[in-house]
Motif scaffolding. Structure first.
Motif, PDB file in Angstrom:
ATOM      1  N   LEU A  31      16.641  19.298  29.579  1.00  0.00           N
ATOM      2  CA  LEU A  31      16.452  18.736  28.223  1.00  0.00           C
ATOM      3  C   LEU A  31      14.969  19.089  27.821  1.00  0.00           C
ATOM      4  CD1 LEU A  31      17.313  14.987  29.174  1.00  0.00           C
ATOM      5  CD2 LEU A  31      18.701  16.766  28.075  1.00  0.00           C
ATOM      6  N   ALA A  32      14.974  19.339  26.451  1.00  0.00           N
ATOM      7  CA  ALA A  32      13.616  19.724  25.980  1.00  0.00           C
ATOM      8  C   ALA A  32      12.685  18.638  26.159  1.00  0.00           C
ATOM      9  CB  ALA A  32      13.924  19.751  24.439  1.00  0.00           C
ATOM     10  N   LYS A  33      11.249  19.021  26.143  1.00  0.00           N
ATOM     11  CA  LYS A  33      10.434  17.993  26.442  1.00  0.00           C
ATOM     12  C   LYS A  33      10.270  17.240  25.334  1.00  0.00           C
ATOM     13  CE  LYS A  33       7.925  19.575  30.337  1.00  0.00           C
ATOM     14  NZ  LYS A  33       7.698  18.762  31.313  1.00  0.00           N
ATOM     15  N   PHE A  34       9.825  16.062  25.538  1.00  0.00           N
ATOM     16  CA  PHE A  34       9.628  15.030  24.405  1.00  0.00           C
ATOM     17  C   PHE A  34       8.429  15.508  23.684  1.00  0.00           C
ATOM     18  CE2 PHE A  34       7.910  11.083  22.578  1.00  0.00           C
ATOM     19  CZ  PHE A  34       9.072  10.807  21.948  1.00  0.00           C
ATOM     20  N   ASN A  35       8.533  15.468  22.451  1.00  0.00           N
ATOM     21  CA  ASN A  35       7.767  15.623  21.388  1.00  0.00           C
ATOM     22  C   ASN A  35       8.114  14.878  20.275  1.00  0.00           C
ATOM     23  OD1 ASN A  35       6.724  17.111  18.815  1.00  0.00           O
ATOM     24  ND2 ASN A  35       5.022  17.082  20.141  1.00  0.00           N
ATOM     25  N   LEU A  36       7.405  13.808  19.589  1.00  0.00           N
ATOM     26  CA  LEU A  36       8.038  12.930  18.576  1.00  0.00           C
ATOM     27  C   LEU A  36       8.459  13.587  17.355  1.00  0.00           C
ATOM     28  CD1 LEU A  36       8.801   9.988  17.828  1.00  0.00           C
ATOM     29  CD2 LEU A  36       6.380   9.749  16.849  1.00  0.00           C
ATOM     30  N   LYS A  37       7.690  14.576  16.742  1.00  0.00           N
ATOM     31  CA  LYS A  37       8.286  15.240  15.597  1.00  0.00           C
ATOM     32  C   LYS A  37       9.558  16.209  15.920  1.00  0.00           C
ATOM     33  CE  LYS A  37       4.420  15.835  12.546  1.00  0.00           C
ATOM     34  NZ  LYS A  37       3.477  16.805  11.508  1.00  0.00           N
ATOM     35  N   ASN A  71      17.944  14.939  19.159  1.00  0.00           N
ATOM     36  CA  ASN A  71      17.638  14.044  20.323  1.00  0.00           C
ATOM     37  C   ASN A  71      17.338  14.872  21.669  1.00  0.00           C
ATOM     38  OD1 ASN A  71      17.519  11.698  22.021  1.00  0.00           O
ATOM     39  ND2 ASN A  71      19.843  11.385  22.095  1.00  0.00           N
ATOM     40  N   CYS A  72      16.407  14.490  22.319  1.00  0.00           N
ATOM     41  CA  CYS A  72      16.536  15.038  23.763  1.00  0.00           C
ATOM     42  C   CYS A  72      16.419  13.984  24.711  1.00  0.00           C
ATOM     43  CB  CYS A  72      14.984  15.769  23.961  1.00  0.00           C
ATOM     44  SG  CYS A  72      13.490  14.928  23.651  1.00  0.00           S
ATOM     45  N   ILE A  73      16.645  12.810  24.397  1.00  0.00           N
ATOM     46  CA  ILE A  73      16.773  11.518  25.258  1.00  0.00           C
ATOM     47  C   ILE A  73      18.022  11.114  25.473  1.00  0.00           C
ATOM     48  CG2 ILE A  73      16.005   9.392  26.162  1.00  0.00           C
ATOM     49  CD1 ILE A  73      13.314   9.820  24.417  1.00  0.00           C
ATOM     50  N   SER A  85      15.664  10.746  32.844  1.00  0.00           N
ATOM     51  CA  SER A  85      15.535  12.157  33.705  1.00  0.00           C
ATOM     52  C   SER A  85      16.314  13.089  32.911  1.00  0.00           C
ATOM     53  CB  SER A  85      16.082  11.551  35.166  1.00  0.00           C
ATOM     54  OG  SER A  85      17.526  11.778  35.045  1.00  0.00           O
ATOM     55  N   ASN A  86      16.149  14.441  33.571  1.00  0.00           N
ATOM     56  CA  ASN A  86      16.729  15.421  33.424  1.00  0.00           C
ATOM     57  C   ASN A  86      18.475  14.954  33.935  1.00  0.00           C
ATOM     58  OD1 ASN A  86      15.472  17.480  31.961  1.00  0.00           O
ATOM     59  ND2 ASN A  86      14.187  17.837  33.869  1.00  0.00           N
ATOM     60  N   MET A  87      19.335  16.005  33.819  1.00  0.00           N
ATOM     61  CA  MET A  87      20.687  15.474  34.222  1.00  0.00           C
ATOM     62  C   MET A  87      21.247  16.996  34.858  1.00  0.00           C
ATOM     63  SD  MET A  87      22.609  14.788  30.663  1.00  0.00           S
ATOM     64  CE  MET A  87      22.822  16.088  29.492  1.00  0.00           C
ATOM     65  N   GLU A  88      22.295  16.678  35.412  1.00  0.00           N
ATOM     66  CA  GLU A  88      23.046  17.881  36.288  1.00  0.00           C
ATOM     67  C   GLU A  88      24.542  17.532  35.735  1.00  0.00           C
ATOM     68  OE1 GLU A  88      23.602  19.098  40.748  1.00  0.00           O
ATOM     69  OE2 GLU A  88      21.633  18.764  40.159  1.00  0.00           O
ATOM     70  N   LEU A  89      25.089  18.863  35.451  1.00  0.00           N
ATOM     71  CA  LEU A  89      26.443  18.949  35.183  1.00  0.00           C
ATOM     72  C   LEU A  89      27.293  18.974  36.341  1.00  0.00           C
ATOM     73  CD1 LEU A  89      26.422  21.833  32.490  1.00  0.00           C
ATOM     74  CD2 LEU A  89      26.157  19.283  32.027  1.00  0.00           C
ATOM     75  N   PHE A  90      28.651  18.550  36.340  1.00  0.00           N
ATOM     76  CA  PHE A  90      29.646  18.735  37.387  1.00  0.00           C
ATOM     77  C   PHE A  90      31.029  18.612  36.931  1.00  0.00           C
ATOM     78  CE2 PHE A  90      29.818  13.954  36.793  1.00  0.00           C
ATOM     79  CZ  PHE A  90      30.838  13.542  37.277  1.00  0.00           C
ATOM     80  N   GLU A  91      31.783  19.191  37.714  1.00  0.00           N
ATOM     81  CA  GLU A  91      33.331  19.450  37.512  1.00  0.00           C
ATOM     82  C   GLU A  91      33.642  20.479  36.876  1.00  0.00           C
ATOM     83  OE1 GLU A  91      36.904  17.032  35.005  1.00  0.00           O
ATOM     84  OE2 GLU A  91      36.214  16.008  36.590  1.00  0.00           O
ATOM     85  N   ARG A  92      33.698  20.570  35.300  1.00  0.00           N
ATOM     86  CA  ARG A  92      34.007  22.002  35.029  1.00  0.00           C
ATOM     87  C   ARG A  92      33.086  22.965  35.014  1.00  0.00           C
ATOM     88  NH1 ARG A  92      33.936  23.587  29.689  1.00  0.00           N
ATOM     89  NH2 ARG A  92      33.851  21.249  28.936  1.00  0.00           N
ATOM     90  N   GLU A  93      31.871  22.725  34.877  1.00  0.00           N
ATOM     91  CA  GLU A  93      30.631  23.354  35.013  1.00  0.00           C
ATOM     92  C   GLU A  93      29.826  22.829  36.035  1.00  0.00           C
ATOM     93  OE1 GLU A  93      28.735  24.456  31.165  1.00  0.00           O
ATOM     94  OE2 GLU A  93      30.633  24.340  30.174  1.00  0.00           O
ATOM     95  N   ILE A 133      11.675  11.822  34.227  1.00  0.00           N
ATOM     96  CA  ILE A 133      11.870  12.075  35.530  1.00  0.00           C
ATOM     97  C   ILE A 133      12.296  13.387  35.630  1.00  0.00           C
ATOM     98  CG2 ILE A 133      12.759  11.746  37.848  1.00  0.00           C
ATOM     99  CD1 ILE A 133      13.064   8.685  36.917  1.00  0.00           C
ATOM    100  N   GLU A 134      11.621  14.584  36.286  1.00  0.00           N
ATOM    101  CA  GLU A 134      12.133  16.008  36.180  1.00  0.00           C
ATOM    102  C   GLU A 134      13.220  15.934  37.027  1.00  0.00           C
ATOM    103  OE1 GLU A 134      10.760  18.105  33.979  1.00  0.00           O
ATOM    104  OE2 GLU A 134       9.570  16.381  33.528  1.00  0.00           O
ATOM    105  N   GLU A 135      13.313  15.589  38.478  1.00  0.00           N
ATOM    106  CA  GLU A 135      14.500  15.778  39.189  1.00  0.00           C
ATOM    107  C   GLU A 135      15.678  15.168  38.293  1.00  0.00           C
ATOM    108  OE1 GLU A 135      16.166  14.755  43.627  1.00  0.00           O
ATOM    109  OE2 GLU A 135      14.287  14.296  43.225  1.00  0.00           O
TER     110      GLU A 135
END
Length: 285
Positions: A137-143, A149-151, A123-131, A195-197
């Protein structure tokens, strides 16, 4: 295919090294999943703080939680120990200072159930604490993925497939998750689902000592690891028609590797055919 009546066991492995201030929160997020058929495995990597005793106390209140300890060997070795003892059909790695959203495992297993050909779900992720705020994340494309890395490491994967490739490469301490996913894709396939959320909360510490912060500006280490990954998994780069170009880019950015690799036969041919002046300069001196 996943049996729709018997939900598979999911193993949540939490590497822990001196996480006394955050480990309880990480474990709490794992045990609070709406998907109930889980086990939570903490792997203590030689912590010298109170992490182990905190986890030992939590185990008394929940039989789904266990802990394994080893001398300090680094995060790849820690994850591999968790992989060895995991009983689940699926496995997730949750860092000891981060958190999972309570819906993550439920969503992930349901997606695998609908698309059994998938290699991993994340899934995408969310920051917490200092930020705070989303970390898209970048959309997955194998090349593109083979270049960067985007996963993230918290992807939900099949335990047997991860074991089949030997888990994480313990010879590297940076981008080990990226190398692992490349290995997984090379041996199986590159079907992924995002997962987008955001379902993962990544802690940006006030002390700025997370792995991403530590290595963020270390260009040399990144290029060394990229070159290592390229050499180890050259087959998948060749199959995606990016072997020569990608190797040249890495070597141009990492000058100290130039002499070592210019003598390769395919580089000689490339310069002879397409850059004769440079060929003459490099090999006819």
């Amino acid at each position: 295919m996943i049996n729709q009546f018997v939900k598979p066991l999911v193993s949540i492995v939490i590497p822990c090294y001196n996480c006394e201030n955050t480990i309880e929160e990480a474990i709490g997020s794992a045990l609070s999943q709406t998907y109930t058929n889980i086990e939570v495995i903490v792997v203590n990597d030689g912590s010298v703080d109170n992490s182990e005793s905190i986890v030992a106390e939590l185990i008394k209140g929940d039989s789904r939680l266990s802990i394994y300890s080893q001398t300090n060997k680094g995060v790849s070795a820690v994850r591999n120990l968790g992989l060895r003892v995991a009983r689940g059909s699926f496995i997730v790695f949750l860092d000891g200072d981060d958190k999972l959203k309570d819906s993550y495992i439920d969503l992930g297993v349901n997606i695998f159930e609908k698309k059994p050909s998938l290699t991993l779900v994340y899934s995408n992720m969310e920051l917490f604490e200092r930020e705070s705020g989303p970390f898209p994340l970048a959309k997955f494309n194998l090349k593109n993925f083979l270049k960067a890395n985007c996963i993230p490491v918290f992807a939900l994967v099949r335990t047997d497939q991860l074991r089949a490739i030997g888990g994480f490469d313990e010879s590297i301490v940076f981008c080990e998750d990226w190398e692992c996913w490349i290995h997984l894709f090379k041996q199986f396939n590159a079907e992924v689902y995002r997962i987008e959320e955001p379902q993962y909360y990544y802690r940006k510490r006030f002390t700025i000592d997370s792995a991403l912060d530590k290595y963020r500006d270390n260009h040399r280490i990144l290029r060394e690891v990229q070159l290592y990954i390229f050499q180890k998994h050259q087959q998948i780069y060749v199959e995606n028609e990016m072997s020569l170009d990608y190797l040249f880019i890495l070597e141009d950015e990492l000058g100290k590797f130039r002499r070592k690799y210019y003598h390769k036969w395919y580089k000689r041919i490339f310069y002879l055919l397409f850059k004769p002046k440079k060929y003459s300069k490099l090999y006819q001196q």
